[in-house]
Design a protein around this motif. Sequence first.
Motif, mmCIF file in Angstrom:
data_model
loop_
_atom_site.group_PDB
_atom_site.id
_atom_site.type_symbol
_atom_site.label_atom_id
_atom_site.label_comp_id
_atom_site.label_asym_id
_atom_site.label_seq_id
_atom_site.Cartn_x
_atom_site.Cartn_y
_atom_site.Cartn_z
ATOM 1 N N THR A 59 33.736 21.187 -10.494
ATOM 2 C CA THR A 59 33.057 22.147 -9.633
ATOM 3 C C THR A 59 33.589 23.552 -9.898
ATOM 4 N N PHE A 60 32.961 24.541 -9.232
ATOM 5 C CA PHE A 60 33.345 25.938 -9.414
ATOM 6 C C PHE A 60 33.579 26.584 -8.053
ATOM 7 N N GLN A 61 34.635 27.367 -7.969
ATOM 8 C CA GLN A 61 35.066 27.970 -6.716
ATOM 9 C C GLN A 61 34.957 29.500 -6.775
ATOM 10 N N SER A 62 35.264 30.126 -5.644
ATOM 11 C CA SER A 62 35.480 31.581 -5.545
ATOM 12 C C SER A 62 34.233 32.413 -5.749
ATOM 13 N N ARG A 63 33.065 31.904 -5.403
ATOM 14 C CA ARG A 63 31.861 32.711 -5.561
ATOM 15 C C ARG A 63 31.799 33.775 -4.464
ATOM 16 N N VAL A 64 31.204 34.895 -4.802
ATOM 17 C CA VAL A 64 31.001 35.976 -3.838
ATOM 18 C C VAL A 64 29.599 36.543 -4.032
ATOM 19 N N GLY A 65 29.084 37.213 -3.018
ATOM 20 C CA GLY A 65 27.775 37.839 -3.135
ATOM 21 C C GLY A 65 26.646 36.849 -2.910
ATOM 22 N N PHE A 66 25.436 37.299 -3.260
ATOM 23 C CA PHE A 66 24.244 36.521 -2.938
ATOM 24 C C PHE A 66 23.594 35.869 -4.159
ATOM 25 N N LYS A 67 24.016 36.222 -5.375
ATOM 26 C CA LYS A 67 23.383 35.649 -6.550
ATOM 27 C C LYS A 67 23.932 34.249 -6.816
ATOM 28 N N GLU A 68 23.210 33.487 -7.592
ATOM 29 C CA GLU A 68 23.621 32.127 -7.910
ATOM 30 C C GLU A 68 24.789 32.130 -8.894
ATOM 31 N N TRP A 69 25.787 31.309 -8.604
ATOM 32 C CA TRP A 69 26.943 31.137 -9.494
ATOM 33 C C TRP A 69 26.864 29.745 -10.109
ATOM 34 N N LYS B 153 27.228 26.008 -10.743
ATOM 35 C CA LYS B 153 27.267 24.891 -9.803
ATOM 36 C C LYS B 153 27.736 23.628 -10.511
ATOM 37 N N PRO B 154 28.154 22.623 -9.721
ATOM 38 C CA PRO B 154 28.226 22.559 -8.260
ATOM 39 C C PRO B 154 29.397 23.371 -7.707
ATOM 40 N N TYR B 155 29.298 23.739 -6.429
ATOM 41 C CA TYR B 155 30.324 24.537 -5.784
ATOM 42 C C TYR B 155 31.420 23.633 -5.214
ATOM 43 N N THR B 156 32.655 24.090 -5.298
ATOM 44 C CA THR B 156 33.798 23.300 -4.832
ATOM 45 C C THR B 156 33.707 22.999 -3.340
ATOM 46 N N ASP B 157 33.465 24.021 -2.525
ATOM 47 C CA ASP B 157 33.483 23.810 -1.081
ATOM 48 C C ASP B 157 32.369 22.854 -0.637
ATOM 49 N N GLU B 158 31.178 23.022 -1.196
ATOM 50 C CA GLU B 158 30.072 22.144 -0.801
ATOM 51 C C GLU B 158 30.316 20.706 -1.253
ATOM 52 N N THR B 159 30.927 20.533 -2.419
ATOM 53 C CA THR B 159 31.220 19.183 -2.909
ATOM 54 C C THR B 159 32.218 18.483 -2.005
ATOM 55 N N LEU B 160 33.278 19.178 -1.616
ATOM 56 C CA LEU B 160 34.295 18.553 -0.767
ATOM 57 C C LEU B 160 33.737 18.228 0.619
ATOM 58 N N LYS B 161 32.892 19.072 1.142
ATOM 59 C CA LYS B 161 32.258 18.769 2.430
ATOM 60 C C LYS B 161 31.378 17.523 2.315
ATOM 61 N N GLU C 200 42.888 29.299 -1.205
ATOM 62 C CA GLU C 200 41.495 28.849 -1.232
ATOM 63 C C GLU C 200 41.369 27.336 -1.395
ATOM 64 N N ILE C 201 42.150 26.755 -2.303
ATOM 65 C CA ILE C 201 42.051 25.307 -2.533
ATOM 66 C C ILE C 201 42.915 24.522 -1.553
ATOM 67 N N ASP C 202 44.227 24.812 -1.531
ATOM 68 C CA ASP C 202 45.146 23.970 -0.765
ATOM 69 C C ASP C 202 45.081 24.210 0.736
ATOM 70 N N GLU C 203 44.452 25.277 1.169
ATOM 71 C CA GLU C 203 44.296 25.536 2.602
ATOM 72 C C GLU C 203 42.819 25.441 3.020
ATOM 73 N N GLU C 204 42.017 26.375 2.531
ATOM 74 C CA GLU C 204 40.623 26.453 2.976
ATOM 75 C C GLU C 204 39.829 25.199 2.623
ATOM 76 N N ASN C 205 39.867 24.794 1.363
ATOM 77 C CA ASN C 205 39.066 23.638 0.951
ATOM 78 C C ASN C 205 39.652 22.319 1.427
ATOM 79 N N ARG C 206 40.964 22.273 1.618
ATOM 80 C CA ARG C 206 41.559 21.114 2.283
ATOM 81 C C ARG C 206 40.912 20.940 3.662
#
Length: 366
Positions: free
Chosen positions: A248-258, A260-268, A295-301
Amino acid sequence: MTFVSTPDFRHDTPECLGVLLVNLGTPDAPTVPAVRRYLAEFLADPRVVELPRALWLPILHAVILRVRPARSAKAYRAVWEEDGSPLLSIARRQAAAVQTRLSGRFAGPVKVALGMRYGNPSIPAALAELRQANARRVLVFPLYPQYSGSTTASVFDAVTRELQRWRWLPELRFINHYHDEPAYIDAVVESIRNHWAERGEPERLLFSFHGIPKDYFDNGDPYFCHCQKSARLITDRLGLPSDRWALTFQSRVGFKEWLKPYTDETLKAWGAEGVRSVQVLSPGFSADCLETIEEIDEENRGYFLGAGGETFSYIHCLNDNAAHIEMLAGLVERHSAGWPEVTRGAADDAALAERHSRAVALGAAA
């Protein structure tokens, strides 16, 4: 333009091989002003944000740099250590360890300097350090395993922009990537196995790489492919079936497509689907930093456990562990092959004294 000169050069000074290690960078302090300075430099880089300057810079200075620094400074304070930013302290240890590992390996002297693409120590300062050491040949080594124009190419821009100011240029070589280097794959595999020995194997292993906007990839950036290859080589070595890992890919910002798949959405999604245990690593980072620690060990955890997951474990970056340092030193050795410090060694004292005497006879300062 005023060119950087070397008026203190002496003909009896031995030449050395310079190695410039470069990582992304960090604010000087976890404060709003320091973070604002850092983000202003980072986000103004056209390699990072590929928008017309006339459109982007007003948005950056009028909106983003008024809002984002406070939020980012809070995150930096959460990970800041006694000796400063984790990324910088680890990078300093890496540079010192590579210097030690290279000592005696070449026929001639070697000087390792550390520069950050944004913030301090800057690339110009690191290059000046190598110039003072009389490095007539410089190997630039961005510590990004997977190539991207937004990282590796940006280092090239910064190095060559600084060298445009120099009167006497060194010979230059550049390491573009090492995403499929056997020693890099070995080092990551070893770190995973060591983690498993302590924590056991998870139901799922997640490779989380820093994202880039999808249109960068569409326009020819090879980063996505490099990430895929790294993960494939690592999981092949581990003998891990495809249903037990994901990328997966993390740390996206803004409104354009980065990417995929996104790290946070995958873990959820995994937590909600009943996946009980997950281990995450970020092999695109050579050192732990805000994006891995916070971002990974706190937020995505929190995302995974909050969605129903039971066990989350983060596998640290390679940092300054022995296998990583040996891999870095080995790449320096290979990419500098054929240069005099590698093949012939430094001139001895007598030869340097003779060279100096000839220069003085021709009018050089004594």
